[in-house]
Design a protein around this motif. Structure first.
Motif, PDB file in Angstrom:
ATOM      1  N   ILE A   1       0.848  -1.191   0.000  1.00  0.00           N
ATOM      2  CA  ILE A   1       0.000   0.000   0.000  1.00  0.00           C
ATOM      3  C   ILE A   1       0.884   1.243   0.000  1.00  0.00           C
ATOM      4  O   ILE A   1       1.919   1.290   0.672  1.00  0.00           O
ATOM      5  CB  ILE A   1      -0.904   0.009   1.245  1.00  0.00           C
ATOM      6  CG1 ILE A   1      -1.695  -1.303   1.362  1.00  0.00           C
ATOM      7  CG2 ILE A   1      -1.829   1.214   1.237  1.00  0.00           C
ATOM      8  CD1 ILE A   1      -2.606  -1.596   0.217  1.00  0.00           C
ATOM      9  N   ALA A   2       0.479   2.256  -0.754  1.00  0.00           N
ATOM     10  CA  ALA A   2       1.107   3.569  -0.679  1.00  0.00           C
ATOM     11  C   ALA A   2       0.201   4.462   0.163  1.00  0.00           C
ATOM     12  O   ALA A   2      -0.954   4.713  -0.223  1.00  0.00           O
ATOM     13  CB  ALA A   2       1.304   4.162  -2.068  1.00  0.00           C
ATOM     14  N   ALA A   3       0.686   4.909   1.319  1.00  0.00           N
ATOM     15  CA  ALA A   3      -0.086   5.776   2.205  1.00  0.00           C
ATOM     16  C   ALA A   3       0.458   7.193   2.094  1.00  0.00           C
ATOM     17  O   ALA A   3       1.639   7.434   2.361  1.00  0.00           O
ATOM     18  CB  ALA A   3       0.009   5.281   3.648  1.00  0.00           C
ATOM     19  N   VAL A   4      -0.404   8.115   1.695  1.00  0.00           N
ATOM     20  CA  VAL A   4      -0.011   9.511   1.536  1.00  0.00           C
ATOM     21  C   VAL A   4      -0.760  10.328   2.577  1.00  0.00           C
ATOM     22  O   VAL A   4      -1.987  10.472   2.510  1.00  0.00           O
ATOM     23  CB  VAL A   4      -0.313  10.028   0.116  1.00  0.00           C
ATOM     24  CG1 VAL A   4       0.210  11.457  -0.050  1.00  0.00           C
ATOM     25  CG2 VAL A   4       0.293   9.105  -0.943  1.00  0.00           C
ATOM     26  N   VAL A   5      -0.028  10.848   3.554  1.00  0.00           N
ATOM     27  CA  VAL A   5      -0.609  11.615   4.650  1.00  0.00           C
ATOM     28  C   VAL A   5      -0.471  13.101   4.338  1.00  0.00           C
ATOM     29  O   VAL A   5       0.627  13.601   4.078  1.00  0.00           O
ATOM     30  CB  VAL A   5       0.093  11.289   5.985  1.00  0.00           C
ATOM     31  CG1 VAL A   5      -0.529  12.082   7.125  1.00  0.00           C
ATOM     32  CG2 VAL A   5       0.032   9.792   6.269  1.00  0.00           C
ATOM     33  N   GLY A   6      -1.588  13.809   4.363  1.00  0.00           N
ATOM     34  CA  GLY A   6      -1.576  15.224   4.037  1.00  0.00           C
ATOM     35  C   GLY A   6      -1.880  15.443   2.577  1.00  0.00           C
ATOM     36  O   GLY A   6      -1.042  15.936   1.821  1.00  0.00           O
ATOM     37  N   VAL A   7      -3.091  15.065   2.167  1.00  0.00           N
ATOM     38  CA  VAL A   7      -3.482  15.173   0.755  1.00  0.00           C
ATOM     39  C   VAL A   7      -4.418  16.355   0.592  1.00  0.00           C
ATOM     40  O   VAL A   7      -5.563  16.328   1.045  1.00  0.00           O
ATOM     41  CB  VAL A   7      -4.137  13.870   0.258  1.00  0.00           C
ATOM     42  CG1 VAL A   7      -4.688  14.046  -1.152  1.00  0.00           C
ATOM     43  CG2 VAL A   7      -3.133  12.725   0.294  1.00  0.00           C
ATOM     44  N   GLY A   8      -3.902  17.399  -0.046  1.00  0.00           N
ATOM     45  CA  GLY A   8      -4.695  18.556  -0.418  1.00  0.00           C
ATOM     46  C   GLY A   8      -4.808  18.621  -1.921  1.00  0.00           C
ATOM     47  O   GLY A   8      -4.478  17.665  -2.631  1.00  0.00           O
ATOM     48  N   PRO A   9      -5.227  19.748  -2.465  1.00  0.00           N
ATOM     49  CA  PRO A   9      -5.474  19.846  -3.908  1.00  0.00           C
ATOM     50  C   PRO A   9      -4.221  19.961  -4.759  1.00  0.00           C
ATOM     51  O   PRO A   9      -4.314  19.909  -5.988  1.00  0.00           O
ATOM     52  CB  PRO A   9      -6.315  21.120  -4.025  1.00  0.00           C
ATOM     53  CG  PRO A   9      -5.907  21.948  -2.839  1.00  0.00           C
ATOM     54  CD  PRO A   9      -5.646  20.961  -1.743  1.00  0.00           C
TER      55      PRO A   9
END
Length: 261
Positions: free
Chosen positions: A15-23
């Motif tokens: 899994i790729a977990a991306v923390v802090g996803v905004g536009p």
């Protein structure tokens, strides 16, 4: 946890977990890893907006995307969020990219509230500590994994009026260096990415750059001087692909128009 299911989980990849996803950058990083065949978990505070991003990325990339709410300043929230992430499978990639907004007209140091200072430290560095602790045990067990921390020009230079941002980002850089020395010999690639400039919109979108990613009073740029988030995301992908005999521990990115003063 919201699930956007446009395909099956790839059993050959984690899994790729991306923390802090905004536009801007976070969304571009999530889209890049989804494009490369990873199941992606995207995490941020605003679950409504996050779910829209999940829908968009899942539809465009024909991938599984999971939207999970997280408050990186709250250790309980981090633990609960990662219970959801870890239930999906092995987290092969962790990207820590949250941003605590700061005023572009900062107060005098003596006027900064302690709760604002502590909140910035919590988001920039304490949250990174908690997230890394959630994924590192299994990475060590498997002998592989990638952790990428997003910094900015304030990670390197103290800036008048921005003590809360700089202290948090200095601490994040130190955390990255400590983890690299401890865990890279065990097969986990850990790198700190310094975004030395403003993150704009992807090329062709027509939207102006948003002054939300880095503080850089020491630079001036021609044009709008912004970095394309899709191009920055490509660098995160390259870092993940690096052979372990040539791992980068820190990299700084800036637009070609930048000149120093």
């Amino acid at each position: 946890m919201m699930i956007r299911n446009m395909g099956s989980i790839n059993p050959t990849r984690g899994i790729a977990a991306v923390v802090g996803v905004g536009p801007k950058l976070g969304r571009s990083i999530a889209r890049k890893f989804a494009h490369e065949g990873y199941t992606v978990a995207i995490l941020a505070r605003d679950l409504g907006r996050l779910s829209r991003f999940a829908d968009e990325i899942a539809r465009e990339e024909k991938a599984q995307v999971f939207a999970i709410r997280i408050d990186c300043s709250d250790s309980r929230s981090v633990k609960e969020a990662f219970e959801g992430v870890l239930s999906l499978g092995f987290v092969e990639i962790l990207v820590y990219n949250p941003y605590q907004p700061v005023s572009w007209h900062p107060p005098n140091f003596t006027d900064i509230r302690i709760d604002a200072f502590e909140k910035s430290l919590a988001v920039s560095s304490v949250g990174a500590f908690h997230c890394a602790q959630q994924v590192l045990p299994t990475m060590v067990e498997k002998g592989r994994g990638t952790i990428l921390f997003t910094g900015c020009s304030a990670s390197l230079n103290g800036i008048a009026g921005y003590s809360e941002l700089c202290c948090g980002k200095f601490a994040l850089r130190a955390l990255s260096q400590c983890l690299a020395k401890e865990f890279q010999p065990l097969g986990i690639h850990i790198a700190h990415v310094i975004i030395d400039g403003l993150i704009g919109s992807p090329r062709g979108s027509g939207s102006p750059a948003q002054r939300t990613t880095a503080v850089g009073e020491h630079i001036q740029s021609g044009g709008d001087g912004s970095l394309d988030p899709d191009a920055v995301a490509q660098t995160y992908w390259y870092l993940h692909l690096q052979d372990r005999t040539t791992w980068t521990q820190e990299i700084d990115l800036r637009p070609s128009t930048t000149r120093f003063i």
